[in-house]
Design a protein around this motif. Sequence first.
Motif: not given
Length: 180
Positions: A69-91
């Motif tokens: 988010y600090l880097s404004n890197a949409k690819y990174e945040t898109t990929q890791h939002e999915a990984i985050g949800l997979a490891v137990g994060m929520d929206e």
Amino acid sequence: MSRIPYPEVDALSDDNKAFLEKLAPLNLFRMLSHAPHLLKPFVGLGTAFLQQGKLDPVTRECVILRVGYLSNAKYETTQHEAIGLAVGMDEELIAAVKTGPHADGLSHEQKLALTFTDHLVTHPHPSDGALKPVLKHFGTPLLEELVLLIGYYMMVCRFLETFGVEVEEGGPRGAEITRT
């Protein structure tokens, strides 16, 4: 659209083609295959964080997302939002990470990690005031992992943004790093 074309897979050496075929079909890996001598070490370090890291997986993903988010890197945040949800994060937690370390909904550990992340992204020589609380909480081995994690994902985001790497057609595939 990417800023330079992705390399043609057929133009890669047999060894590099074989290695790329073992990986998830991510545009990040495709773009990096322009420099095949760096692809394997790059993937190795990223995989070490995701599969052998000692940081709590949710805290790890909070840090990676914050760097994105600090880097404004949409690819990174898109990929890791999915990984985050997979490891137990929520929206709600993802929204808190996007807001920053003072947002409601973060654990004490997550607030410490994100405060340090924000500081380290902008200060390559962190102050004692920024370092002492995370050292006390995490201890030296996990603090070293945290610093390397932040630095690695800063590098990833700069690579992604420099070359305009696009999110894969069909959405994120970040939860799958290597195929078995």
